[in-house]
Design an enzyme around this catalytic site. Structure first.
Site, PDB file in Angstrom:
ATOM      1  N   SER A 284      23.006   3.041  39.142  1.00  0.00           N
ATOM      2  CA  SER A 284      24.038   2.875  38.119  1.00  0.00           C
ATOM      3  C   SER A 284      23.442   2.202  36.890  1.00  0.00           C
ATOM      4  O   SER A 284      22.217   2.177  36.719  1.00  0.00           O
ATOM      5  CB  SER A 284      25.220   2.078  38.686  1.00  0.00           C
ATOM      6  OG  SER A 284      26.317   2.134  37.810  1.00  0.00           O
ATOM      7  N   ASN A 285      24.293   1.648  36.041  1.00  0.00           N
ATOM      8  CA  ASN A 285      23.828   0.988  34.821  1.00  0.00           C
ATOM      9  C   ASN A 285      24.703  -0.226  34.554  1.00  0.00           C
ATOM     10  O   ASN A 285      25.620  -0.513  35.321  1.00  0.00           O
ATOM     11  CB  ASN A 285      23.840   1.974  33.652  1.00  0.00           C
ATOM     12  CG  ASN A 285      25.226   2.547  33.429  1.00  0.00           C
ATOM     13  OD1 ASN A 285      26.160   1.832  33.105  1.00  0.00           O
ATOM     14  ND2 ASN A 285      25.368   3.857  33.654  1.00  0.00           N
ATOM     15  N   ARG A 286      24.424  -0.943  33.476  1.00  0.00           N
ATOM     16  CA  ARG A 286      25.088  -2.233  33.253  1.00  0.00           C
ATOM     17  C   ARG A 286      26.434  -2.129  32.542  1.00  0.00           C
ATOM     18  O   ARG A 286      27.011  -3.146  32.171  1.00  0.00           O
ATOM     19  CB  ARG A 286      24.146  -3.150  32.467  1.00  0.00           C
ATOM     20  CG  ARG A 286      22.929  -3.580  33.280  1.00  0.00           C
ATOM     21  CD  ARG A 286      21.962  -4.386  32.430  1.00  0.00           C
ATOM     22  NE  ARG A 286      22.635  -5.474  31.759  1.00  0.00           N
ATOM     23  CZ  ARG A 286      22.273  -5.971  30.586  1.00  0.00           C
ATOM     24  NH1 ARG A 286      21.252  -5.446  29.944  1.00  0.00           N
ATOM     25  NH2 ARG A 286      22.934  -6.967  30.052  1.00  0.00           N
ATOM     26  N   SER A 287      26.948  -0.940  32.345  1.00  0.00           N
ATOM     27  CA  SER A 287      28.236  -0.830  31.655  1.00  0.00           C
ATOM     28  C   SER A 287      29.350  -1.505  32.469  1.00  0.00           C
ATOM     29  O   SER A 287      29.482  -1.268  33.668  1.00  0.00           O
ATOM     30  CB  SER A 287      28.587   0.646  31.457  1.00  0.00           C
ATOM     31  OG  SER A 287      29.918   0.760  31.021  1.00  0.00           O
TER      32      SER A 287
ATOM     33  N   ALA B 122      29.398   5.139  30.294  1.00  0.00           N
ATOM     34  CA  ALA B 122      27.939   5.279  30.316  1.00  0.00           C
ATOM     35  C   ALA B 122      27.615   6.177  31.506  1.00  0.00           C
ATOM     36  O   ALA B 122      27.679   5.748  32.660  1.00  0.00           O
ATOM     37  CB  ALA B 122      27.290   3.917  30.462  1.00  0.00           C
TER      38      ALA B 122
END
Ligand code: C5P
Length: 410
Positions: free
Chosen positions: A217-220, A284
């Site tokens: 995943s990502n930091r959104s 994101a």
């Protein structure tokens, strides 16, 4: 509590009845005042057995109204007759907590205290938050009274279930202040400039499964997407929030569809935009996903592990193709998170993805972008227009985007 643009200068009459939940109404009056509303509190006699009028006066900075017979209780109102002065020009009459007794009075059209008589004089929307203990809320008499109010156009806030003051567990709890304010925003926004428009907003970072317990995943955080959705509700839109941000609290007034992967987000987006006015893709979306999802938890073995990845579909490109065929959504807004050559990269994306607006943020700064409450963006449009927004709240940026979408739809 931060100011809320929608509440600036709004006149809210807060009717408070006799329930232990009055302590939550004190917090509500305080937060509404901090958010910019003018709050005039009417207390029933029973409410005054739980807290003194002075408490509400202190948090609202306004006189508190308790008695329809007192000649001097009309100060600061448009009319010297208290119930007329309170009702005139009010934007909302909210009754929280609303007891079974007051609901019965409202349903029956009784006018024997200042709150019930004001409810008959007020032409503004009525928002009612019932609160009662011991299953009273399920009594047929209460249900009938609530139905009568609903039929006449009142907005009702469903009481929550949980621990009641008596120690019993069940329905009848007054929701927390943030939920109550969410309902107030929804009702006050109903005639806003996006009224009648369906707005689809995506939020959060997609999660691409590796095995039953792990994902990429990502930091959104989803904060900007949720702020846009809230601004849409404030403007009266019918908001569909397609969210990969599991942890965000509920947003009153939005229909929330939970998704995880880019693929599931794309399916939800394509289905929802088919009859929508606008899509705002604040999510994101992961560019790559694991080529295969292991059915079993991947075990530690060697010192290193190589995961083959494959490209995810680009949701905005799929929307572009669908829009070319169907004309929907009418407006598309994309985001771009850039760490270099912000404007140049962003305007390329605006063209490629066929966007009406592109909101670009510089993710190299720590006070803007992921997870924080503030952001700094550049908004590009199809005509080469460029609008810079210096560091501000994500709420303010959400409101700006919604205003631009409203302008494009007008
Ligand atoms: O190309 P880039 O990922 O920088 O573009 C960002 C914009 O495209 C965002 O609005 C994002 O939601 C959207 N996007 C998408 N599908 C992807 C990747 C990004 O719709 N697979």
């Amino acid at each position: 509590m931060a100011e809320i643009a929608l509440l600036q200068g709004k006149r809210i009459i807060l009717g408070v009845c006799g329930s232990i939940a009055v302590y939550k109404a004190v917090d509500l009056a305080s937060k509404l005042t901090q958010a910019g509303a003018q709050v005039d509190v009417i207390m029933t006699e029973a409410a005054q057995r739980f807290v003194r009028p002075l408490t509400f006066q202190a948090v609202s900075g306004r006189p508190v109204y308790t008695d329809m017979w007192r000649a001097e209780n009309s100060g600061g109102l448009p009319s010297h007759i208290a119930h007329i002065g309170l009702a005139e020009g009010a934007d909302l009459l909210m009754i929280a907590p609303a007891t079974a007794n007051t609901l019965a009075k409202l349903a029956g059209g009784f006018a024997d205290d200042l709150l019930s008589v004001t409810a008959l004089a007020a032409g503004c929307p009525l928002l009612v938050a019932p609160a009662m203990d011991g299953g009273m809320v399920e009594h047929p008499a209460v249900i009938d009274n609530l139905d009568a109010l609903r039929r006449r156009g009142a907005h009702l806030i469903e009481p929550e279930s949980g621990r009641l003051a008596s120690g019993l567990t069940g329905g009848g709890r007054l929701p927390e202040t943030s939920t109550l304010i969410g309902h107030i925003r929804r009702v006050l926004g109903l005639d806003g400039e996006l009224s009648g428009h369906k707005l689809v907003v995506t939020a959060g970072g997609t999660r691409e499964a590796l095995d039953p317990v792990r994902y990429l995943s990502n930091r959104s955080s989803g904060k900007q997407g949720f702020a846009i959705a809230q601004a849409g509700i404030d403007a009266g839109a019918d908001v569909i929030l397609i969210s990969a941000a599991e942890a965000r609290p509920p947003l009153v007034g939005a229909t929330r569809l939970a998704v995880d992967s880019a693929q599931s987000m794309m399916e939800a987006v394509l289905a929802q935009v088919a009859d929508s006015s606008a899509l705002i893709m604040a999510a994101a979306v992961a560019d790559y996903r694991p080529r295969s999802v292991s059915e079993q938890k991947i075990k530690k073995a060697d010192d290193s592990l190589t995961l083959p990845l494959e490209r995810n579909p680009d949701i905005l490109m799929a929307v572009k193709a669908q829009r070319e065929k169907t004309g929907y959504p009418m407006i598309v807004v994309g985001f771009a998170a850039e760490s270099e050559n912000l404007v140049e990269n962003a305007s390329g994306k605006l063209q490629d993805k066929g966007l009406d607006l592109l909101v670009a943020n510089d993710i190299s700064a720590s006070d803007a972008g992921f997870a924080v409450d503030t952001n700094r963006v550049v908004v590009l449009d199809m005509d080469g227009g460029l609008h810079k927004i210096e560091l501000t709240s994500k709420a303010a940026i959400g409101a700006y985007i919604i205003e631009r979408v409203g302008g494009l739809l007008a």
